[in-house]
Design an enzyme around this catalytic site. Structure first.
Site, PDB file in Angstrom:
ATOM      1  N   GLU A   1      20.981  59.185 -13.444  1.00 55.86           N
ATOM      2  CA  GLU A   1      21.477  60.421 -12.590  1.00 55.86           C
ATOM      3  C   GLU A   1      21.117  60.530 -11.239  1.00 55.86           C
ATOM      4  O   GLU A   1      20.160  59.908 -10.568  1.00 55.86           O
ATOM      5  CB  GLU A   1      20.493  61.741 -13.238  1.00 55.86           C
ATOM      6  CG  GLU A   1      18.929  61.519 -13.100  1.00 55.86           C
ATOM      7  CD  GLU A   1      18.341  62.616 -14.033  1.00 55.86           C
ATOM      8  OE1 GLU A   1      17.760  63.531 -13.332  1.00 55.86           O
ATOM      9  OE2 GLU A   1      18.507  62.612 -15.282  1.00 55.86           O
TER      10      GLU A   1
ATOM     11  N   CYS B   1      13.843  65.497 -11.532  1.00 54.24           N
ATOM     12  CA  CYS B   1      14.233  63.901 -11.859  1.00 54.24           C
ATOM     13  C   CYS B   1      14.141  63.805 -13.428  1.00 54.24           C
ATOM     14  O   CYS B   1      13.071  64.009 -13.952  1.00 54.24           O
ATOM     15  CB  CYS B   1      12.935  63.296 -11.047  1.00 54.24           C
ATOM     16  SG  CYS B   1      12.957  61.616 -11.484  1.00 54.24           S
TER      17      CYS B   1
END
Length: 342
Positions: free
Chosen positions: A91, A332
């Protein structure tokens, strides 16, 4: 086949010469890839047919596929899930500011550091990303948002200093005027604190910003929150930071995620002030991201402000991180884990 994004201009020139091609073709190819964001050799109009075939037979432009794209309600944050050729998913997050667009990139698929507040590390590390794969996140994001990205933060999935060779080659690539030409001072590298690698990075003499995930001024609590602290004490970490500051003359940022009832007390703030006093540094206070796999809760805004005020009173420059993209799981590892767990 090799990912052409892992090559410097000089490396591609040498390869072309070895195949009895003209060296200047390398610059033309780089122009198509990095300036025009054309990732198919067949669409590079000024490259001869024979050279296109040669490139296609030996290389691919390893820009990942977008498998998910989310945009925050205020339209200032984009979260991307990117899939690489081998099916691995990482990501990246793009944040739009008045001073330019910033991207948070991943350096590994997963992470092995085991920090308790981070979703990226819950399934361990799968593999390192190559320099070109890290670079490709910026290119894919630029193509998606239709705007240049001018700031890079290595703070996504993975521990950058656990992938040292690929990360330092990425730094060399991304700052080159033959690729994306992003200034070193516009790059931040965040680490949980691998002491020997901090010193090795200092010896590279980059003009980047180093951010240290600290989260406690006490070894016992830091060990509980961050397993890396079992290997390197705060004293050893601070010595490495001093080495970095003296070598580069660059200010270090200390990241401090505040957890309610754990590391957000006045006592902790005073101890942190003592640990950091006199250092060329800045403290970034972060309301911890709550994940279901642990019981950590965000500290209250009142506690965060009180904590910050004590640091400021002791002459330590301190800011509270602005939260962006909370409505799209921008922290995150959160989005990737929810996607791959399905």
């Amino acid at each position: 086949m090799e990912n052409i994004l892992d090559f410097t201009l000089e490396e591609l020139k040498e390869w072309l010469i070895s195949k009895e091609e003209k060296a200047f073709r390398a610059k033309q190819v780089f122009d198509w890839i990095y300036n025009k964001l054309i990732f198919d050799f067949n669409n590079m109009k000024n490259i001869p047919y024979k050279t296109k075939n040669l490139l296609s037979d030996n290389f691919y432009v390893g820009v990942p596929k977008v498998v998910k794209k989310l945009m925050s309600q205020d339209k200032n944050t984009y979260k991307f899930l990117f899939e690489y050729k081998d099916g691995n998913i990482i990501e990246s997050v793009v944040m739009k500011y008045k001073h330019g667009n910033s991207i948070c990139v991943s350096t590994q698929v997963g992470c092995r550091m085991g920090c308790k507040f981070c979703a990226s590390t819950l399934d361990g590390v799968i593999r390192n990303l190559t320099s070109g794969e890290i670079l490709s996140q910026i290119m894919a994001a630029q193509k998606e948002i239709g705007e240049r990205i001018s700031n890079v933060v290595l703070m996504g999935s993975g521990e950058p200093l656990d992938n040292f060779e690929n990360v330092t080659k990425f730094l060399d690539l991304v700052t080159s005027d033959t690729t994306l030409n992003i200034g070193q001072r516009h790059i931040t590298l965040s680490t949980c604190g691998i002491v020997p690698k901090i010193k090795e990075l200092a010896d590279k003499n980059y003009n980047i910003t180093l951010a240290i995930s600290l989260h406690s001024p006490e070894d016992l609590l830091r060990k509980e929150m961050m397993p890396i602290a079992n290997k390197y004490s705060i004293k050893e970490l601070m010595e490495a930071c001093d080495y970095y500051i003296n070598k580069t003359n660059r200010r270090i940022t200390f990241e401090y995620a505040l957890v309610k009832g754990k590391n957000d007390s006045i006592k902790e703030a005073k101890k942190l002030s003592t640990v950091l006093k006199g250092k060329l540094c800045h403290v970034n206070l972060i309301p911890v991201n709550e994940i279901k796999e642990n019981s950590y809760e965000k500290s209250t805004l009142k506690n965060i402000e009180s904590f910050g005020n004590i640091l400021k009173e002791n002459g330590i420059e301190t800011t509270i991180r602005r939260e962006m993209g909370a409505d799209i799981n921008a922290a995150c590892g959160q989005l990737r884990r929810s996607y791959v767990s399905k």
